[in-house]
Design an enzyme around this catalytic site. Structure first.
Site, mmCIF file in Angstrom:
data_model
loop_
_atom_site.group_PDB
_atom_site.id
_atom_site.type_symbol
_atom_site.label_atom_id
_atom_site.label_comp_id
_atom_site.label_asym_id
_atom_site.label_seq_id
_atom_site.Cartn_x
_atom_site.Cartn_y
_atom_site.Cartn_z
ATOM 1 C CG ASP A 1 78.934 37.959 86.694
ATOM 2 O OD1 ASP A 1 78.153 37.612 85.797
ATOM 3 O OD2 ASP A 1 79.865 37.229 87.115
ATOM 4 C CG ASP A 19 81.264 32.321 82.345
ATOM 5 O OD1 ASP A 19 81.763 33.457 82.321
ATOM 6 O OD2 ASP A 19 80.451 31.955 83.207
#
Ligand code: DGJ
Length: 730
Positions: free
Chosen positions: A479, A549
């Site tokens: 990430d 997301d």
């Protein structure tokens, strides 16, 4: 060989299966761009260069050739300062402070295969006969600056890649102010420019605009390719659409600051350019040093946007993505992020994994919160050791508990970051990107490690590798959750500070190369707050990316549709999440959430233990369906049927390469009262074969499905969807 050279005519003809690209070197040594488009025969192509004497505002460089003006010559790598007033592809500052250079043809070479790009991600060949490469060497006599333009033709993929290498063969230090990967001039501006733009949780929406005089461009100044703009543009000829017409797509294999766009000049020619963003960029090139630009991938399609996308997909799936998982179907996963956020313990994790196993899911992924003292996002990035208060028996114990359930185990990292509240920051406060004496702007309470430094790179490689070696981990989510500010490095001298952002990317690529090659058994998925770094550069190291997301099924229609314009479906992570959706609050059925997520690397991101028995049966069926169709979804040909950007309904389909199987997904956003009867047409099937629809067992002709179409499904209620599984009847 797919590159022909005619010495007499000074002509290079690059030919892929359906595409030609033609370069001519003028008598005065300028590499002129003559053509890119549908395949041409022969070498009589010099007449494509038409010049016309213009007024003094487009000056001629040669007094005996008044029609030859650099301002109107279609150019392969234009400079600035000696009469081309359009967007330059490169610019170099000399020690005397001036920026005028004049690159002329010096030599060329043609070879089979494709050389690697030092330190940068790029497409590759597995054997030399797959591609041919032309290197055009240009030189500026006064400074010794040499530029090698590299063109590789991937014949079977209809793709041409370009990059430039700038070498200082002089005796003085040069400063690169810009160095694009690609520049070429179309003779006219009758195009629409398509770009993929958005924001966090709405990445890569399709936008088109008609070209107008002046500059139209997309760029990133964020230190990553970004949620907001993707390093891609396509030009659509008049009348071109999803299935028809000439489309020209260019995509940068790079994950940092970029620019891409078109400048339309006074005579309506259109200069297409793409490369590193020259904004806040400066690179010192000492005598003997060289600078390699990232690679740009160019695809021309005579069959609309769909044809262009399928060329990108095929090339990227087989000659950009690397490693063990390139050709392997990807596992179905369950990720605990939206199930628990930071609040979990080993028992909770095991219970989610156990339920996953019962439902047929293959991989459990432990997301953020397992390390340091990370109970929220204010702390611990950089402290890559297990949080014993959450996992008292350590990671190895948790992994073995999950493995005992016959599930694989995956782990989240955010290795490029450092929390000011961390042991790492206390030990190394100068390891982050920062400018002495200035505030260090935090985002999500974190700073960015300075990956231009080798000691920082070494720390990341070691700390991540130690964890990966400590337990049988088979998947990593990598990430990266903020953009760059105060871009400066404590180790670089003042004259090199503006190299920091690009040096960061080179450092990141070096780290990724080391870690991914040391752990070939691990499937890596990149992520940046979802799709903030969904680009071809990252795909070279990690074969898949967390698309967004935003896991809402309705939002995902646009996000996945837009992403598919360039990137293969096998690179898109797509998960079923809980309702009301955590990002937009929408409630959609489990069926529709599944149907949309099935069109990618499938998974779940919710607390499976909370499902009712009935929901569990639905999930079991979804998992079984995905196992049946994933070879199509991940490795078949992708066809877009109905666009969410144009109407209420979205449809797309996947067809096996041998056209013997297909999988169709249809989704409708809002229900219309008393809707008309309608049909939608499938694509990519064999018109001569018959196909059976699993569900009803009805047999349809491929011609019937493609030319007459299927009846549009009639739904009751919003956010409805349906899937169709076809198999050819032998
Ligand atoms: C951002 C990612 O996109 C999410 O999926 C999740 O991993 C969080 N970071 C964790 O902090």
């Amino acid at each position: 060989m797919s590159i022909q050279y005619d010495q007499q005519r000074s002509l290079f003809h690059l030919q892929a299966q359906d595409t030609s690209y033609v370069i001519h070197v003028t008598k005065t040594g300028y590499p002129a761009h003559l053509y890119w488009g549908k395949k041409l025969r022969g070498m009589q192509l010099g007449r494509l260069l038409e010049l016309k004497e213009r007024a003094s505002f487009s000056p001629s460089t040669e007094l005996d050739q008044l029609a030859l003006s650099l301002d109107t010559l279609p150019h392969e790598y234009p400079g600035y300062g000696n009469s081309d007033f359009r967007m330059p592809a490169y610019q170099v500052m000399l020690p005397n402070g001036t920026t005028v250079t004049d690159l002329r043809y010096e030599s060329h070479s043609i070879r089979s295969g494709k050389p690697a790009l030092a330190g940068l991600p790029a497409t590759y060949t597995e054997s030399d006969d797959e591609a041919a490469t032309l290197e055009l060497t240009l030189k500026d006599e006064l400074t010794g600056l040499t530029v090698i333009l590299s063109y590789t033709v991937f014949e079977a993929f209809n793709a041409i890649t370009r990059s430039a290498r700038l070498v200082n063969n002089g005796t003085d230090t040069l400063q690169l102010l810009r160095a694009f990967s690609l520049s070429l001039d179309f003779a006219h501006d009758r195009f629409e420019m398509l770009q993929l733009s958005g924001a966090w949780t709405r990445e890569r929406y399709v936008h088109t605009r008609k070209l107008e005089p002046g500059l139209q461009s997309v760029e990133s100044r964020r230190g990553s390719s970004s949620h907001m703009q993707n390093p891609f543009v396509a030009l659509l000829s008049e009348g071109a659409n999803e299935d028809h017409g000439d489309v020209y797509g260019v995509n940068l294999v790079y994950s940092g600051n970029f620019t891409a766009g078109v400048e339309v000049d006074q005579f309506h020619s259109a200069r297409l350019f793409m490369g590193l963003n020259p904004f806040d960029f400066n690179w010192r090139l000492e005598p003997g040093e060289q600078f390699q630009t990232p690679e740009a991938v160019m695809v021309h399609s005579g069959h609309g946007l769909g044809g262009m996308s399928r060329s990108f997909h095929d090339l990227y799936r087989s000659r950009l993505i690397r490693g063990t998982f390139r050709d392997q179907t990807r596992p179905i996963l369950v990720n605990n992020w939206e199930a628990t956020y930071f609040n979990f313990n080993a028992d909770k994790i095991e219970s989610i994994a156990r339920t996953g196993q019962e439902l047929g899911i293959e991989l459990f992924v432990l997301d953020d919160g397992w390390f340091g003292k990370r109970d929220n996002d204010t702390t611990s990035l950089g402290d890559w050791f297990v949080d014993r208060s959450k996992l008292p028996n350590g990671l190895e114990d948790l992994v073995s508990r999950v493995k005992r359930l016959d599930m694989q185990f995956g782990l989240w990292f955010e290795p490029e970051m450092i929390s000011p509240e961390s042991e790492l920051y206390r030990a190394h406060p100068d390891w982050c990107l920062h400018v002495e004496g200035r505030r260090r702007t935090q985002a999500r309470h974190q700073l960015i490690l300075d990956l231009s430094r080798t000691d920082v790179q070494d720390y990341i490689v070691k700390s991540v590798s130690d964890i990966l070696s400590s337990a049988p981990i088979t998947y990593v989510k990598w990430d990266m959750n903020r953009n760059m500010t105060e871009i400066g490095s404590a180790l670089l001298p003042p004259e090199r500070q503006r190299e920091t952002a690009h040096r960061y990317m080179l450092g990141l690529y070096a780290v990724l190369e080391k870690i991914t090659s040391a752990f070939p058994q691990i499937l890596f998925e990149s992520c940046s707050g979802g799709g903030g770094r969904f680009d071809a550069g990252m795909l070279y190291y990690m074969p898949q990316t967390w698309t967004s997301d935003n896991t809402d099924a309705v939002s995902r229609l646009k996000i996945q549709y837009g992403t598919s314009i360039v990137y293969p479906v096998s690179s898109m992570g797509s998960h079923v999440s809980a309702v009301p959706n955590h990002q937009v609050g929408r409630i959609t059925s489990l069926e529709t959430r599944g149907n949309v997520a099935l069109s990618g690397n499938f998974g779940y991101e919710l607390d499976l233990t909370r499902f009712t028995d009935e929901e569990k049966e639905t999930v079991k069926a979804q998992v079984a369906l995905y196992k049946d169709v994933r070879h199509l979804v991940q490795f078949g040909d992708f066809y877009r049927l109905l666009s969410p950007f144009e109407g209420n309904d979205t449809a797309w389909m996947f067809v096996s390469k041998d056209q013997s199987e297909a999988f169709v997904v249809y989704a409708s956003v809002l229900q219309e009262p008393n809707p008309p009867l309608n049909r939608f047409r499938l694509k990519g099937l064999d018109a001569k074969r018959d196909y059976r629809l699993d569900e009803q067992g009805t047999v349809y002709g491929g011609d019937e499905l493609m030319y007459a179409g299927l009846a549009t499904p009639q739904f009751h209620g919003d956010y409805a969807s349906k899937v169709y599984r076809f198999r050819a009847v032998e």
